[in-house]
Design an enzyme around this catalytic site. Sequence first.
Site, short mmCIF file in Angstrom:
data_model
loop_
_atom_site.label_atom_id
_atom_site.label_comp_id
_atom_site.label_asym_id
_atom_site.label_seq_id
_atom_site.Cartn_x
_atom_site.Cartn_y
_atom_site.Cartn_z
N ARG A 69 -1.68 -20.05 -10.48
CA ARG A 69 -3.07 -19.68 -10.76
C ARG A 69 -4.09 -20.66 -10.18
NH1 ARG A 69 -1.02 -18.33 -15.93
NH2 ARG A 69 -0.57 -16.11 -16.01
N LYS A 119 -13.55 -19.12 1.30
CA LYS A 119 -12.94 -17.79 1.45
C LYS A 119 -11.53 -17.97 2.00
CE LYS A 119 -16.72 -14.53 2.19
NZ LYS A 119 -17.31 -13.58 3.16
N GLU A 169 -18.66 -18.17 16.84
CA GLU A 169 -19.20 -18.42 15.48
C GLU A 169 -20.39 -19.38 15.54
OE1 GLU A 169 -18.32 -16.60 12.98
OE2 GLU A 169 -16.14 -16.47 12.70
N LYS A 192 -23.89 -23.34 6.78
CA LYS A 192 -22.95 -22.59 5.96
C LYS A 192 -22.87 -23.17 4.55
CE LYS A 192 -18.66 -20.17 5.62
NZ LYS A 192 -17.39 -19.78 6.20
N GLU A 199 -21.08 -14.16 -2.55
CA GLU A 199 -21.62 -13.14 -1.65
C GLU A 199 -22.30 -12.00 -2.39
OE1 GLU A 199 -19.34 -12.69 1.96
OE2 GLU A 199 -20.01 -10.62 2.16
N ARG A 227 -25.16 -14.71 1.37
CA ARG A 227 -23.93 -15.06 2.10
C ARG A 227 -23.48 -13.94 3.04
NH1 ARG A 227 -18.40 -18.19 0.06
NH2 ARG A 227 -17.51 -18.25 2.16
N ASN A 266 -21.95 -12.59 7.94
CA ASN A 266 -21.14 -11.55 8.58
C ASN A 266 -21.82 -10.96 9.80
OD1 ASN A 266 -18.80 -11.46 6.85
ND2 ASN A 266 -20.19 -10.71 5.27
N HIS A 311 -19.81 -9.22 12.51
CA HIS A 311 -18.44 -9.06 12.03
C HIS A 311 -18.05 -7.62 11.71
CE1 HIS A 311 -18.52 -13.38 11.90
NE2 HIS A 311 -17.29 -13.45 11.43
N HIS A 346 -14.72 -7.14 13.38
CA HIS A 346 -13.46 -6.91 12.67
C HIS A 346 -12.80 -5.60 13.11
CE1 HIS A 346 -14.44 -9.76 9.04
NE2 HIS A 346 -13.95 -10.40 10.07
N HIS A 362 -10.82 -13.95 17.29
CA HIS A 362 -11.86 -13.66 16.29
C HIS A 362 -13.28 -13.96 16.81
CE1 HIS A 362 -13.76 -13.11 12.44
NE2 HIS A 362 -14.30 -14.30 12.53
N1 LIG Z 1 -12.41 -18.22 5.67
C1 LIG Z 1 -13.50 -18.06 6.40
O1 LIG Z 1 -14.61 -18.20 5.90
C2 LIG Z 1 -13.37 -17.71 7.83
C3 LIG Z 1 -14.48 -17.81 8.68
C4 LIG Z 1 -14.33 -17.54 10.03
C5 LIG Z 1 -13.09 -17.17 10.51
N2 LIG Z 1 -12.03 -17.07 9.68
C6 LIG Z 1 -10.70 -16.72 10.18
O2 LIG Z 1 -10.24 -17.77 11.02
C7 LIG Z 1 -9.26 -17.23 11.90
C8 LIG Z 1 -9.49 -17.76 13.29
O3 LIG Z 1 -9.37 -19.16 13.28
P1 LIG Z 1 -9.05 -19.98 14.62
O4 LIG Z 1 -9.89 -19.47 15.72
O5 LIG Z 1 -9.10 -21.40 14.27
O6 LIG Z 1 -7.58 -19.46 14.97
P2 LIG Z 1 -6.12 -20.10 14.85
O7 LIG Z 1 -5.92 -20.74 13.55
O8 LIG Z 1 -5.19 -19.02 15.27
O9 LIG Z 1 -6.11 -21.23 15.97
C9 LIG Z 1 -6.27 -20.87 17.31
C10 LIG Z 1 -5.15 -21.41 18.19
O10 LIG Z 1 -5.37 -22.80 18.45
C11 LIG Z 1 -4.18 -23.55 18.16
N3 LIG Z 1 -4.65 -24.88 17.77
C12 LIG Z 1 -5.20 -25.24 16.59
N4 LIG Z 1 -5.64 -26.51 16.66
C13 LIG Z 1 -5.35 -26.96 17.90
C14 LIG Z 1 -5.61 -28.19 18.57
N5 LIG Z 1 -6.27 -29.19 18.00
N6 LIG Z 1 -5.17 -28.28 19.84
C15 LIG Z 1 -4.55 -27.25 20.46
N7 LIG Z 1 -4.30 -26.08 19.89
C16 LIG Z 1 -4.72 -25.93 18.61
C17 LIG Z 1 -3.47 -22.74 17.13
O11 LIG Z 1 -2.10 -23.01 17.11
C18 LIG Z 1 -3.76 -21.31 17.59
O12 LIG Z 1 -2.86 -20.94 18.60
C19 LIG Z 1 -9.37 -15.73 11.83
O13 LIG Z 1 -8.29 -15.22 11.09
C20 LIG Z 1 -10.66 -15.51 11.07
O14 LIG Z 1 -10.66 -14.32 10.34
C21 LIG Z 1 -12.14 -17.33 8.36
ZN LIG Z 2 -15.93 -15.06 11.51
#
Ligand SMILES: NC(=O)c1ccc[n+]([C@@H]2O[C@H](COP(=O)([O-])OP(=O)(O)OC[C@H]3O[C@@H](n4cnc5c(N)ncnc54)[C@H](O)[C@@H]3O)[C@@H](O)[C@H]2O)c1
Ligand SMILES: [Zn+2]
Length: 318
Positions: free
Chosen positions: A77, A99, A140, A182, A192, A196, A200, A203, A207, A221
């Site tokens: 939990r 999130k 972003e 943010k 949200e 907040r 989006n 998005h 999405h 993304h």
């Molecule tokens: N929770 C939230 O508020 C929020 C906000 C925006 C996006 N997201 C989510 O985040 C995700 C995208 O995140 P992302 O773009 O970081 O993708 P990711 O986590 O897939 O990382 C991108 C790639 O970079 C590689 N990588 C990571 N760090 C590295 C480094 N220092 N050097 C070399 N390679 C590296 C990873 O292995 C991966 O292949 C999506 O699922 C999206 O929906 C969430």
């Molecule tokens: Zn996003």
Amino acid sequence: VVIVTDANVARLLEFPTLARGPLAVLEPGECAKTLATVERLYRSFLEAGLDRKGAVLAVGGGVVGDVAGFAAATWMRGTAIVHVPTTLLAMVDSAIGGKTGVDFEGKNLVGAFHQPSGVFASLEALASLPAREVRSGLGEVLKSAILAGEELFSRIERDAASLAAVDLDVLEPVVLGCVALKAGIVARDEREDGERALLNLGHTLGHALEALEGFSSNLLHGEAVAIGIHFAFRLARRLGLAPESELSRVRACAARLGLSVARRFDPARALELMKKDKKARAGELRLVLPHAIGRVALVDGVPEAMIRAELEAFAASS
Ligand SMILES: NC(=O)c1ccc[n+]([C@@H]2O[C@H](COP(=O)([O-])OP(=O)(O)OC[C@H]3O[C@@H](n4cnc5c(N)ncnc54)[C@H](O)[C@@H]3O)[C@@H](O)[C@H]2O)c1
Ligand SMILES: [Zn+2]
């Protein structure tokens, strides 16, 4: 402490003393954001004897942060989560705000709010990040700059080339600007209920496009968000909310950041997916639409015919 990371990050970063602790290594990429991964993490937590006084340390991009965060939110939990974002996208966006979640049919349809106990980011981690991932993060950043207003937006307009080249001195104030934006919004509206939702921007279509690509590396993304932002400005222009000049300015800025805003896609399927968006109320779409840089609003009741027409025009012009 259980460390969660992905195979790329595990290869690149050294985990000197921490590596003696339990380490869960995920497949890299969006395909790991599933309930099956969460179950795998629960097993690692069990093996490690992780209890409520323990913590999960998510070292990686947004995928690692979202899925490890969700596992931590639901383990016993709620167990503490600490984020160590290693992608630009995670530093400016996903590691902040609490999130967490996984993809289930639609993007992020299962999740929980679970604020991290800490976020530790070192820009130096970005040295190894592939250029395409840097650009995805800039998608972003573009969003945040449009929300933040003229000061941050003109900075990224001016410094676009250095940002894309990962010049850390130029990146630092931009990352801090995005984090401040943010964190401020989340502090005022954690769940949200209002403001907040503006985060989006780009998005709703973004999405949907990710879903159309099966959440694969065909479309990252941040790439999807940049396309979605462009669409939001086009729709706002059609509705008479935003002038042509703002649309051209954003399009030019995206291009300077190395982000493509054109995309071929099936408009009818995109619209169906957009209606499943979490912001939708009783099947009616709610859209985040810009009036100008620094002036963005949540808009209800945009006629579906208008959205459909702009989707068709956008897909056809791409
Ligand atoms: N929770 C939230 O508020 C929020 C906000 C925006 C996006 N997201 C989510 O985040 C995700 C995208 O995140 P992302 O773009 O970081 O993708 P990711 O986590 O897939 O990382 C991108 C790639 O970079 C590689 N990588 C990571 N760090 C590295 C480094 N220092 N050097 C070399 N390679 C590296 C990873 O292995 C991966 O292949 C999506 O699922 C999206 O929906 C969430
Ligand atoms: Zn996003």
